[in-house]
Design an enzyme around this catalytic site. Structure first.
Site, PDB file in Angstrom:
ATOM      1  CG  HIS A   1     -37.549   0.029  12.580  1.00 32.17           C
ATOM      2  ND1 HIS A   1     -37.559   0.536  11.249  1.00 32.17           N
ATOM      3  CD2 HIS A   1     -36.369   0.866  13.154  1.00 32.17           C
ATOM      4  CE1 HIS A   1     -36.526   1.178  10.881  1.00 32.17           C
ATOM      5  NE2 HIS A   1     -36.007   1.521  11.841  1.00 32.17           N
ATOM      6  CB  CYS A   2     -38.350  -4.455   8.866  1.00 35.36           C
ATOM      7  SG  CYS A   2     -40.044  -5.200   9.444  1.00 35.36           S
ATOM      8  CB  ALA A   3     -41.062  -1.884   5.488  1.00 38.24           C
TER       9      ALA A   3
END
Length: 259
Positions: A147-149
């Site tokens: 995941h990222c943002a």
């Protein structure tokens, strides 16, 4: 809605990017490759669900500053591996700088995203965490979650590289990347996000501009792949030379993830 999408209370864009046929005549196992947006707002019910999904490795692609601003929540007793980007240049995320300093239109948003994708595969922080991710794929038990943002750009490129590594057809790879536009109700959320952007920057953004900026388009991913081919000759060469995916690691990953 496709069965690849998982509904959580406060984790956005959560989905399974496994369960695809590969060129080797095998199929990626479902439930082993997961992706999402950040987990800072995860509820206790969300965390319990992550536990039930047997998530044992979490790869957080965000910058250190992003993680400090929105620290991840973990379920009680989580003892899995966490892979994080460790290079802190003290700068805010480029998309925040853009939104604070530039007018957001559909055209400017698309230009920014295309430039971002061309540079993304070569960022030193990304190369470091991408390389540790592929090593984890060959070693970890249970599910690996990236995941990222927002779970769409850095996450999208890494998921697409994983699909290429495993031999997923290009059309399936792109279709999976575009599922962000289904998983996230862009049109429904655009008015509220436009107001947030106005409050943050004082600039007025149309809802069409918000959708263009927050969604994904095939040309973005192709920009990343084209840049890789220009610098390395092929995506396979990038995987080997930049990320350390030799034949032994490729075989271990395929054996772990494919049925």
């Amino acid at each position: 809605m496709t069965s690849r999408l998982h509904s959580f209370e406060r984790i956005d864009n959560f989905r399974d990017y496994g369960d695809y046929d590969t060129a080797a005549g095998r199929r990626i196992r479902p439930g082993r490759l997961l992706r999402s947006a950040h987990h800072a707002r995860a509820t206790d019910a969300d965390l319990a669900r992550l536990n039930a999904l047997d998530v044992r490795t979490i790869v957080d692609l965000r910058r250190p500053g992003e993680r400090r601003d929105q620290p991840s929540r973990r379920y009680e007793g989580f003892a899995g591996q966490v892979v994080e980007g460790g290079i802190d240049d003290g700068m805010e995320a480029p998309h925040i700088t853009f939104l604070k300093t530039q007018d957001l239109t559909p055209e400017s948003g698309r230009r920014f995203m295309t430039r971002t994708y061309r540079a993304l595969p070569f960022d030193a922080a990304h190369l470091d965490v991408f390389a540790r991710y592929v090593r984890a794929l060959g070693e970890a038990e249970g599910a690996v979650l990236i995941h990222c943002a927002a779970g769409k750009d850095r996450t999208g490129v890494l998921a697409a590289l994983t699909h290429h590594l495993l031999g997923v057809a290009h059309d399936d790879l792109v279709a999976d990347y575009l599922l962000t536009n289904t998983a996230v109700d862009l049109a429904g959320r655009a008015p509220a996000i436009a107001k947030q952007l106005h409050a943050m920057s004082g600039r007025v953004a149309s809802e069409d501009a918000v959708v263009a900026f927050l969604g994904v388009e095939p040309v973005y991913l192709e920009a990343a792949f084209d840049a890789i081919r220009t610098d390395f000759g092929s995506i396979d060469a990038y995987l080997e030379e930049a990320l350390g995916v030799d034949r032994a690691l490729r075989d271990r990953i395929a054996a772990r993830l494919s049925a």
